[in-house]
Scaffold this motif. Structure first.
Motif, short mmCIF file in Angstrom:
data_model
loop_
_atom_site.label_atom_id
_atom_site.label_comp_id
_atom_site.label_asym_id
_atom_site.label_seq_id
_atom_site.Cartn_x
_atom_site.Cartn_y
_atom_site.Cartn_z
N VAL A 149 56.40 3.55 8.37
CA VAL A 149 56.71 4.38 9.53
C VAL A 149 55.96 5.71 9.48
CG1 VAL A 149 58.54 5.52 10.84
CG2 VAL A 149 58.98 3.31 9.73
N LEU A 150 56.07 6.43 8.37
CA LEU A 150 55.50 7.77 8.27
C LEU A 150 54.11 7.79 7.66
CD1 LEU A 150 58.66 9.81 7.16
CD2 LEU A 150 57.73 9.49 9.46
N VAL A 186 59.16 -3.27 12.98
CA VAL A 186 60.49 -3.38 13.60
C VAL A 186 60.92 -2.02 14.16
CG1 VAL A 186 62.94 -3.79 13.10
CG2 VAL A 186 61.20 -5.32 12.17
N PHE A 187 60.63 -0.96 13.45
CA PHE A 187 61.02 0.39 13.88
C PHE A 187 60.46 0.69 15.27
CE2 PHE A 187 60.54 4.99 14.13
CZ PHE A 187 61.74 5.46 13.61
N PHE A 188 59.19 0.39 15.48
CA PHE A 188 58.56 0.73 16.76
C PHE A 188 59.04 -0.18 17.89
CE2 PHE A 188 55.25 2.33 13.71
CZ PHE A 188 55.57 3.65 13.87
N VAL A 189 59.32 -1.45 17.58
CA VAL A 189 59.88 -2.33 18.60
C VAL A 189 61.27 -1.85 19.01
CG1 VAL A 189 60.67 -4.67 19.11
CG2 VAL A 189 58.51 -4.32 17.90
N LEU A 190 62.05 -1.37 18.05
CA LEU A 190 63.38 -0.83 18.37
C LEU A 190 63.27 0.41 19.26
CD1 LEU A 190 65.10 -1.34 14.92
CD2 LEU A 190 65.85 -2.35 17.07
N GLY A 214 61.09 0.64 5.12
CA GLY A 214 59.67 0.76 5.41
C GLY A 214 59.13 -0.33 6.32
N ARG A 215 59.94 -0.79 7.26
CA ARG A 215 59.50 -1.85 8.18
C ARG A 215 59.10 -1.19 9.52
NH1 ARG A 215 59.58 -3.46 3.97
NH2 ARG A 215 60.37 -5.41 3.11
N ARG A 268 51.83 6.51 12.03
CA ARG A 268 51.69 7.59 13.03
C ARG A 268 50.71 7.19 14.13
NH1 ARG A 268 51.91 10.78 8.23
NH2 ARG A 268 49.65 11.08 8.22
N LEU A 269 49.65 6.49 13.77
CA LEU A 269 48.68 6.04 14.77
C LEU A 269 49.33 5.04 15.73
CD1 LEU A 269 45.45 5.61 12.61
CD2 LEU A 269 45.90 7.37 14.33
#
Length: 412
Positions: free
Chosen positions: A115-116, A62-66, A58-59, A121-122
């Protein structure tokens, strides 16, 4: 000293991996063609692994930077390697240099929302809108030709950066972002923030070395690995560190107990009358008390390793120490807590510190102060107490003796 150690532990993975990335560059050139092809895929593999880890834990930050790193590497492999003379790769590169540091800095300073989730989502929509904006400028280049020219114009008076392909505006954003994230790391000591700082540095290096063989490959891969490690480090802290006090948790204590040698001393500490204190002042003030006590316990000398045992109870383990050696250090902790006056915010207290000082100087009253004490029980290994569990039980019995004798004291 303890703060410096904590800061280094947060930044150490980024520093080590960046140094390793730099040292690995000469070895990439020596790879055989099949090995080099595999190396070219390594950033995608590391990014995919990081995406799986960050999604599972649930990070979202980090997910979006990746995701941004994946886009950067894809553009590097498809367009940017051929040079920046054409309009499309030049504009894409300019906005990569500008938007990735900007988004890393922005994501570092927002709360973790997964993330979800709605917030997740925004944030994804926000990134997609940026991508759509860049695509729109490229698609209608005749109408927006001045936009990339505006962002690419030099304005920083430093001759040393004239050779950099990165626009001055992007360099400025990266430098500001670096110091903003560094300040947050020093204040919060969050592994995720430390990972984002390392990723920012790696991205800036990759952008500045775009035309050098293997540099972008290595440093984008390093950024992905840094972020994946930060997720693991943060998850480890969640499992082994208490959120409220910042001290290692009981699980960490259990791990340490498995590795203790023959000689050690264990102290059990308990806040006196904590339930009555909570009932009188409320749980928020009770949390302030636990944080204060944890801070004092965390400063214990003599090689003591503090833990939050549970509730208002704490533990200090002194490896390779006898009881007679550690009692003076425990007395220091007990006195430091007993002598400390904790300020409780009044309801009408100004939010700004300067306004509060002016009111107190003007004689308009101040915050209520409270004091707490702790009782301490201590035990050491001997012929009858060889197991760590037995030493803890003996220290717990000594703690109850300290309470029965009047509290605010150390009992053996």
């Amino acid at each position: 000293m303890a703060a410096a150690v904590k800061n280094f532990s947060v930044l150490a993975p980024s520093v080590i991996l960046l140094v390793m990335a730099y040292l690995a560059i000469p070895h990439i050139a020596a790879l055989s063609p099949p090995q080099h092809e595999l190396a070219l895929l390594s950033p995608y593999l590391l990014i995919a692994g990081g995406l799986i880890l960050s999604f599972a834990f649930g990070r979202g930050r980090v997910f979006f930077v990746l995701l941004l790193l994946a886009g950067f590497y894809w553009l590097f492999r498809t367009y940017l390697q051929q040079g920046l003379s054409d309009f499309l790769p030049r504009v894409a590169f300019q906005f990569i240099c500008l938007l990735i540091p900007f988004n890393i800095t922005l994501l570092c300073h927002v709360r973790e929302r997964g993330v979800l989730t709605v917030a997740g989502r925004l944030r994804l929509i926000f990134l997609i809108m940026q991508l759509a904006g860049v695509a729109w400028i490229i698609r209608y280049r005749e109408d927006y030709a001045q936009v990339p020219l505006f962002f690419s114009r030099p304005f920083l008076p430093f001759p040393s950066i004239a050779v950099s392909p990165v626009p001055h505006a992007a360099l400025l954003v990266a430098v500001i972002g670096f110091f903003l994230i560094l300040y947050r790391v020093l204040v919060r000591r969050s592994p995720i923030d430390g990972g984002l700082l390392g990723a920012l540095v790696a991205v800036v290096i990759a952008c500045n070395t775009l035309q050098l063989d293997n540099y972008p490959l290595i440093f984008i891969a390093a950024a992905a690995l840094i972020l994946a490690v930060s997720v693991l480090q943060d998850s480890h802290n969640m499992a082994f560190r208490d959120d409220l006090t910042g001290l290692p948790s009981r699980r960490a204590l259990n791990e340490l107990m498995l590795a203790l040698g023959r000689q050690y001393t264990i102290a059990m500490l308990d806040v006196d009358h904590f339930k009555n204190f909570n009932d009188t002042h409320g749980h928020d003030v009770g949390d302030q008390v636990l944080k204060m006590v944890a801070k004092k316990i965390g400063a214990v000398r003599g090689g003591g390793r503090p833990f939050r045992y549970g509730g208002e109870e704490f533990t200090i383990v002194f490896p390779r120490r006898k009881m007679a050696e550690v009692v003076p250090f425990l007395e220091e902790v007990r006195r430091a807590i007993a002598e400390y006056e904790l300020s409780i915010r009044s309801k009408d207290r100004p939010k700004k510190a300067e306004e509060g000082k002016k009111r107190r100087r003007a004689g308009h009253g101040g915050d209520e102060t409270v004091s707490v004490t702790i009782s301490i029980g201590v035990a050491e290994t001997n012929d009858s107490l060889r197991l760590a569990d037995d030493v803890i039980k003996a220290a717990d019995k000594a703690l109850y003796r300290a309470k029965s004798k009047g509290r605010n004291q150390v009992s053996k």
